[in-house]
Design an enzyme around this catalytic site. Structure first.
Site, PDB file in Angstrom:
ATOM      1  N   ASP A 167       0.754  -1.169   0.172  1.00  9.59           N
ATOM      2  CA  ASP A 167       0.005  -0.019   0.167  1.00  9.59           C
ATOM      3  C   ASP A 167       0.749   1.353   0.079  1.00  9.59           C
ATOM      4  O   ASP A 167       1.248   1.619   1.162  1.00  9.59           O
ATOM      5  CB  ASP A 167      -1.040  -0.004   1.209  1.00  9.59           C
TER       6      ASP A 167
ATOM      7  N   ASP B  96      -0.780   5.468  -7.201  1.00  5.74           N
ATOM      8  CA  ASP B  96      -1.151   4.539  -6.182  1.00  5.74           C
ATOM      9  C   ASP B  96      -1.080   3.240  -6.490  1.00  5.74           C
ATOM     10  O   ASP B  96      -1.544   2.813  -7.641  1.00  5.74           O
ATOM     11  CB  ASP B  96      -2.547   5.040  -5.733  1.00  5.74           C
TER      12      ASP B  96
END
Ligand SMILES: *[C@@H]1O[C@H](CO)[C@@H](O)[C@H](O)[C@H]1NC(C)=O
Ligand SMILES: *[C@@H]1O[C@H](CO)[C@@H](O)[C@H](O)[C@H]1NC(C)=O
Ligand SMILES: *[C@@H]1O[C@H](CO)[C@@H](O)[C@H](O)[C@H]1NC(C)=O
Length: 486
Positions: free
Chosen positions: A168, A366
């Site tokens: 992440d 991301d």
């Protein structure tokens, strides 16, 4: 007489039209979409059987140790395996449509969670201000199925035990589900047991790692308690501790990590989360990595790749300046100047992509968002440019958040306009066709895989990053995209 005249008129018209559209411009740049091979993969992934035994041996050897790195950047190359979700979890989707819809539900939960995080930072609210609603909010449909599209494999403790962790880049705090569980979700590895590790070390409330947490509390015995809520109803709560983390080629002592006794919502399947954001508690910051890079293999491919730390950036990459948002150090922003379709620049005002004075807007890269999100105006300009050059393809109905779809079921391959992302400094990252036309039903319907967002924050998602090594060169503040470097 009349037929001849008509024919003459028609041919004049054709010549005129052709002249108008093409004589003064070069034909649009195109690239090949291999329909047969992407459909084949889509079918394969439905019946893919995860082989967990293959991953069950601890990858790392806990030498050499990096525990004494203090001020200098670490330069030791470290590498972890990286797997797409479907190669780890057995989720049994009856068909490709249900698989896609599950991915998209997780994806919108993800986008909500990133936007909540940013909003909190911009309004100076702390997560605890929102806590009551946060904790009572029902976990949204996406999170209930478990978020995280790519899992890395690393080992924690002494002796080291291997765990699948969600990768992440949008958060910092590392955590693992931890015994004893007051509430743990299902995971594929045995749950981490602190009593079985000699390197487990609880942090006290005055430890700097504890003070750095956004949300912490102190137990009666002066131990540091952490909480992370992800803005979509999911959260993890437990003790904040230090542990030894092992990679294939080395281990790092005293990494601050959450030992989560109550974990709800996100991340079903994974043992926890590896925070790779830009904040001080992320794994990258804690090991003082000069860079990290990942390659996200095609999610349907059944293959794996690596997550590397301190690796040099590939020389033939497209680079973008890595920008920090003063209001939030977690996200990785890049300065995007626009898009081109078919080799022609799409008219979008460049300020659409800038971080404004208040810290809103901008474009982040991301790992956890699937479909790239653009502000509505930018999305519509990009989509319209793409539609204009694909009038030769048979249109299909919209699917979920995709409003530009095509029926390619009768084709084995097709040439489609190129789509490229442009960065300030002149870098142009041309995407492979399969990174923007994705199968949605396994029957030959493909959709243009970008989506609009109401938020001013744009996100470059992992569908667009597939097959590309993305290097976050932290020392030089550069993000590099290297096609075909998995
Ligand atoms: C599409 O991919 C398949 C499998 O990789 C390959 O055999 C075929 O030649 C490709 N088609 C084209 C037109 O490149
Ligand atoms: C896929 O499976 C779902 C759930 O079983 C079903 O409702 C849907 O009609 C199926 N779609 C196709 C294209 O077969
Ligand atoms: C947030 O706090 C900073 C200083 O800590 C202040 O300058 C800024 O105006 C505050 N922003 C809001 C929206 O309250």
């Amino acid at each position: 007489m009349a037929p001849t005249l008509n024919l003459f008129l028609i041919s004049t018209l054709i010549v005129t039209t052709t002249t108008l559209s093409y004589s003064r411009t070069t034909p649009p740049h195109t690239t090949l979409l291999n329909v047969s091979s992407t459909l084949h993969q889509a079918h394969q992934i439905l019946t893919f059987t995860p082989n967990l035994l293959e991953h069950s041996t601890p990858t790392p050897t806990p030498t050499p140790s990096l525990s004494h790195i203090e001020s200098s950047k670490s330069t030791l190359f470290l590498s972890l395996h990286l797997h797409p979700r479907e190669t780890i979890l057995n989720e049994h989707h009856p068909n490709y449509t249900t698989l896609l819809l599950a991915r998209l539900a997780r994806d919108s939960a993800r986008v909500t969670s990133l936007n909540t995080k940013l909003q909190l930072a911009l309004t100076n609210l702390s997560r605890s201000d929102l806590l009551p609603q946060d904790l009572s909010a029902p976990v949204s449909s996406g999170t209930a199925q478990g978020s995280g599209e790519y899992f890395s494999r690393l080992a924690v403790g002494n002796p080291p035990k291997p765990f699948f962790m969600v990768l992440d880049t949008g958060s910092d705090v590392n955590w693992l589900q931890c015994k004893p569980c007051s509430d743990c979700y299902q995971q594929s590895d045995p749950i981490y047991d602190p009593t079985a590790s000699s390197s487990y070390n609880p942090l006290t409330c005055d430890a700097h790692q504890c003070q750095t947490l956004e949300m912490s509390a102190c137990s009666r015995t002066q131990r540091c308690l952490y909480q992370v809520s992800y803005g979509d109803g999911s959260f993890t709560v437990g003790e904040f501790v230090t542990e030894t983390v092992s990679f294939g080629s080395g281990s790092v002592n005293n990494v601050a990590i959450g030992c989560g006794h109550d974990n709800e919502g996100l991340f079903v399947g994974a043992a926890g989360l590896l925070g790779l954001g830009g904040g001080p508690l992320s794994l990258t910051s804690q090991i003082k990595a000069s860079s990290f890079s990942y390659c996200l293999v095609d999610r349907d491919s059944g293959k794996s790749s690596t997550l590397d730390f301190n690796s040099p950036r590939p020389t033939d990459s497209v680079t973008a300046a890595l920008i920090k948002n003063q209001k939030l150090d977690t996200f990785y922003y890049v300065q995007l100047t626009g898009f081109s379709v078919g080799g022609v620049s799409v008219p979008i005002p460049p300020e659409t992509f800038a971080v404004d004075q208040s810290g809103a807007g901008g474009v982040i890269v991301d790992s956890g968002t699937a479909v790239t999100r653009l502000t509505t105006q930018a999305y519509e300009a990009l989509r319209d440019a793409f539609r204009r050059l694909t009038r030769n393809l048979r249109p299909a109905d919209s699917v979920a958040l995709f409003d530009t779809c095509y029926d390619l079921s009768s084709l084995r391959s097709v040439r489609v306009p190129t789509v490229a992302i442009r960065f300030s400094g002149g870098g142009t990252w041309t995407l492979p066709a399969k990174n923007y036309l994705i199968p949605v039903d396994g029957a030959g319907t493909y959709c243009f895989a970008f989506a609009p967002t109401n938020s001013p924050l744009s996100i470059i998602g992992n569908v667009q990053q597939q097959g590309t090594r993305v290097t976050f060169d932290l020392s030089n503040s550069v993000v590099a995209f290297s096609p075909n470097k998995c």
